[in-house]
Write a protein that holds these residues in place. Structure first.
Motif, PDB file in Angstrom:
ATOM      1  N   ILE A  11      -6.002  -0.532   7.184  1.00 53.29           N
ATOM      2  CA  ILE A  11      -5.309  -0.846   5.932  1.00 53.29           C
ATOM      3  C   ILE A  11      -6.313  -1.009   4.791  1.00 53.29           C
ATOM      4  O   ILE A  11      -6.100  -0.484   3.695  1.00 53.29           O
ATOM      5  N   ARG A  12      -7.426  -1.704   5.038  1.00 50.40           N
ATOM      6  CA  ARG A  12      -8.435  -1.866   3.988  1.00 50.40           C
ATOM      7  C   ARG A  12      -8.987  -0.507   3.535  1.00 50.40           C
ATOM      8  O   ARG A  12      -9.146  -0.250   2.342  1.00 50.40           O
ATOM      9  N   GLY A  13      -9.247   0.379   4.486  1.00 51.39           N
ATOM     10  CA  GLY A  13      -9.738   1.717   4.150  1.00 51.39           C
ATOM     11  C   GLY A  13      -8.711   2.511   3.359  1.00 51.39           C
ATOM     12  O   GLY A  13      -9.052   3.225   2.411  1.00 51.39           O
ATOM     13  N   ALA A  14      -7.437   2.380   3.741  1.00 51.56           N
ATOM     14  CA  ALA A  14      -6.373   3.103   3.037  1.00 51.56           C
ATOM     15  C   ALA A  14      -6.218   2.589   1.612  1.00 51.56           C
ATOM     16  O   ALA A  14      -5.987   3.379   0.685  1.00 51.56           O
ATOM     17  N   VAL A  15      -6.351   1.289   1.417  1.00 51.62           N
ATOM     18  CA  VAL A  15      -6.289   0.731   0.058  1.00 51.62           C
ATOM     19  C   VAL A  15      -7.398   1.348  -0.792  1.00 51.62           C
ATOM     20  O   VAL A  15      -7.162   1.768  -1.930  1.00 51.62           O
ATOM     21  N   LEU A  40       0.835  -1.200   0.000  1.00 51.41           N
ATOM     22  CA  LEU A  40       0.000   0.000   0.000  1.00 51.41           C
ATOM     23  C   LEU A  40       0.874   1.256   0.000  1.00 51.41           C
ATOM     24  O   LEU A  40       0.632   2.193  -0.764  1.00 51.41           O
ATOM     25  N   ASN A  41       1.886   1.281   0.854  1.00 48.90           N
ATOM     26  CA  ASN A  41       2.774   2.446   0.916  1.00 48.90           C
ATOM     27  C   ASN A  41       3.450   2.683  -0.431  1.00 48.90           C
ATOM     28  O   ASN A  41       3.558   3.824  -0.897  1.00 48.90           O
ATOM     29  N   LEU A  42       3.911   1.610  -1.051  1.00 48.86           N
ATOM     30  CA  LEU A  42       4.557   1.750  -2.360  1.00 48.86           C
ATOM     31  C   LEU A  42       3.568   2.234  -3.414  1.00 48.86           C
ATOM     32  O   LEU A  42       3.900   3.092  -4.240  1.00 48.86           O
ATOM     33  N   ALA A  43       2.343   1.706  -3.372  1.00 45.80           N
ATOM     34  CA  ALA A  43       1.321   2.153  -4.322  1.00 45.80           C
ATOM     35  C   ALA A  43       1.088   3.652  -4.183  1.00 45.80           C
ATOM     36  O   ALA A  43       1.009   4.379  -5.187  1.00 45.80           O
ATOM     37  N   ASP A  44       1.015   4.127  -2.957  1.00 47.10           N
ATOM     38  CA  ASP A  44       0.772   5.546  -2.749  1.00 47.10           C
ATOM     39  C   ASP A  44       1.973   6.389  -3.174  1.00 47.10           C
ATOM     40  O   ASP A  44       1.819   7.461  -3.753  1.00 47.10           O
ATOM     41  N   ASP A  45       3.178   5.911  -2.892  1.00 46.65           N
ATOM     42  CA  ASP A  45       4.377   6.625  -3.346  1.00 46.65           C
ATOM     43  C   ASP A  45       4.372   6.767  -4.865  1.00 46.65           C
ATOM     44  O   ASP A  45       4.562   7.863  -5.403  1.00 46.65           O
ATOM     45  N   TYR A  46       4.182   5.649  -5.553  1.00 48.19           N
ATOM     46  CA  TYR A  46       4.195   5.674  -7.014  1.00 48.19           C
ATOM     47  C   TYR A  46       3.067   6.552  -7.564  1.00 48.19           C
ATOM     48  O   TYR A  46       3.251   7.267  -8.547  1.00 48.19           O
ATOM     49  N   ARG A  47       1.908   6.509  -6.920  1.00 54.07           N
ATOM     50  CA  ARG A  47       0.786   7.364  -7.344  1.00 54.07           C
ATOM     51  C   ARG A  47       1.186   8.833  -7.260  1.00 54.07           C
ATOM     52  O   ARG A  47       0.978   9.597  -8.196  1.00 54.07           O
ATOM     53  N   ARG A  48       1.804   9.230  -6.153  1.00 50.54           N
ATOM     54  CA  ARG A  48       2.199  10.633  -5.972  1.00 50.54           C
ATOM     55  C   ARG A  48       3.343  11.039  -6.902  1.00 50.54           C
ATOM     56  O   ARG A  48       3.565  12.221  -7.121  1.00 50.54           O
ATOM     57  N   LEU A  49       4.061  10.052  -7.421  1.00 53.22           N
ATOM     58  CA  LEU A  49       5.142  10.327  -8.370  1.00 53.22           C
ATOM     59  C   LEU A  49       4.675  10.217  -9.829  1.00 53.22           C
ATOM     60  O   LEU A  49       5.491  10.206 -10.742  1.00 53.22           O
ATOM     61  N   VAL A  68      -9.077   5.145  -5.085  1.00 49.83           N
ATOM     62  CA  VAL A  68      -9.907   6.253  -5.565  1.00 49.83           C
ATOM     63  C   VAL A  68      -9.024   7.382  -6.081  1.00 49.83           C
ATOM     64  O   VAL A  68      -9.273   7.945  -7.152  1.00 49.83           O
ATOM     65  N   ALA A  69      -7.968   7.713  -5.334  1.00 48.98           N
ATOM     66  CA  ALA A  69      -7.053   8.784  -5.755  1.00 48.98           C
ATOM     67  C   ALA A  69      -6.342   8.418  -7.054  1.00 48.98           C
ATOM     68  O   ALA A  69      -6.177   9.268  -7.942  1.00 48.98           O
ATOM     69  N   LEU A  70      -5.935   7.166  -7.173  1.00 47.52           N
ATOM     70  CA  LEU A  70      -5.252   6.718  -8.392  1.00 47.52           C
ATOM     71  C   LEU A  70      -6.195   6.803  -9.589  1.00 47.52           C
ATOM     72  O   LEU A  70      -5.819   7.307 -10.649  1.00 47.52           O
ATOM     73  N   GLU A  71      -7.419   6.325  -9.420  1.00 47.11           N
ATOM     74  CA  GLU A  71      -8.403   6.375 -10.503  1.00 47.11           C
ATOM     75  C   GLU A  71      -8.718   7.808 -10.917  1.00 47.11           C
ATOM     76  O   GLU A  71      -8.994   8.089 -12.082  1.00 47.11           O
ATOM     77  N   ALA A  72      -8.647   8.740  -9.967  1.00 48.26           N
ATOM     78  CA  ALA A  72      -8.925  10.145 -10.249  1.00 48.26           C
ATOM     79  C   ALA A  72      -7.712  10.857 -10.844  1.00 48.26           C
ATOM     80  O   ALA A  72      -7.813  12.020 -11.241  1.00 48.26           O
ATOM     81  N   GLY A  73      -6.576  10.173 -10.877  1.00 46.51           N
ATOM     82  CA  GLY A  73      -5.366  10.791 -11.400  1.00 46.51           C
ATOM     83  C   GLY A  73      -4.713  11.764 -10.431  1.00 46.51           C
ATOM     84  O   GLY A  73      -3.858  12.557 -10.812  1.00 46.51           O
ATOM     85  N   SER A  74      -5.097  11.698  -9.177  1.00 41.77           N
ATOM     86  CA  SER A  74      -4.543  12.614  -8.175  1.00 41.77           C
ATOM     87  C   SER A  74      -3.121  12.200  -7.793  1.00 41.77           C
ATOM     88  O   SER A  74      -2.829  11.025  -7.618  1.00 41.77           O
ATOM     89  N   VAL A  75      -2.272  13.200  -7.658  1.00 47.49           N
ATOM     90  CA  VAL A  75      -0.913  12.967  -7.177  1.00 47.49           C
ATOM     91  C   VAL A  75      -0.695  13.683  -5.847  1.00 47.49           C
ATOM     92  O   VAL A  75       0.435  13.734  -5.342  1.00 47.49           O
ATOM     93  N   GLU A  76      -1.761  14.208  -5.279  1.00 45.70           N
ATOM     94  CA  GLU A  76      -1.678  14.923  -4.000  1.00 45.70           C
ATOM     95  C   GLU A  76      -1.595  13.923  -2.844  1.00 45.70           C
ATOM     96  O   GLU A  76      -2.224  12.857  -2.894  1.00 45.70           O
ATOM     97  N   PRO A  77      -0.844  14.272  -1.801  1.00 46.94           N
ATOM     98  CA  PRO A  77      -0.811  13.403  -0.622  1.00 46.94           C
ATOM     99  C   PRO A  77      -2.207  13.311   0.001  1.00 46.94           C
ATOM    100  O   PRO A  77      -2.937  14.311   0.032  1.00 46.94           O
TER     101      PRO A  77
END
Length: 159
Positions: free
Chosen positions: A132-136, A94-103, A141-150
């Motif tokens: 963890i399930r909620g964070a996933v 999950l952490n890696l997914a969020d890092d890559y999303r923000r990058l 949702v952020a990835l699908e929206a194309g958001s790169v914001e924390p």
């Protein structure tokens, strides 16, 4: 080798500093603990996981999250203080997914999000599992929206 009570207290103290906005002090303490972890893969995984949260850039956060995953890959169940190694996987991916999303690295973000989601079944039906399930879901949702914001719930965006 397992984490000692003393090491866990030191990690906890450093994490608390970071949560209280003292990110530089937290980073310095955790970097000392990283050096002290030596060959203890569980210690390296734990310290790297928290070090990621107090980095100044997403690139540096990614670097530490990758180190945490690498250390976790070296673990066996007898090294994690009664936990199952597989229970670490959803959070690490999950952490890696969020890092890559923000990058803006959507394909890599999706890959790690899929790995995290695929391993959610190992988590207990408790507050941590719900977290963890909620964070996933939020990262998806952020990835699908194309958001790169924390995301406001990301530990690295607090403090």
């Amino acid at each position: 080798m397992t984490l000692t009570q003393e090491l866990m207290q030191k990690i906890g103290t450093a994490v608390e500093l970071g949560q209280n906005g003292e990110r530089q002090a937290a980073r310095e303490q955790l970097e000392v603990l990283w050096r002290d972890a030596g060959e203890n893969a569980f210690a390296r995984c734990t310290v790297a996981h928290y070090l990621a949260d107090v980095q100044e850039t997403t690139e540096n956060e990614l670097e530490w999250d990758l180190r945490a995953l690498q250390a976790a890959d070296e673990l066996t169940d007898d090294q994690v203080d009664g936990l199952k190694v597989e229970a670490l996987s959803p959070s690490l991916h999950l952490n890696l997914a969020d890092d890559y999303r923000r990058l803006s690295r959507a394909a890599e973000a999706q890959q790690h999000l899929d790995l995290a989601r695929g391993r959610l079944g190992v988590l207990a039906d408790d507050a941590y599992g719900d977290l963890i399930r909620g964070a996933v879901d939020r990262v998806e949702v952020a990835l699908e929206a194309g958001s790169v914001e924390p995301l406001p719930t990301n530990p690295s965006s607090r403090g």
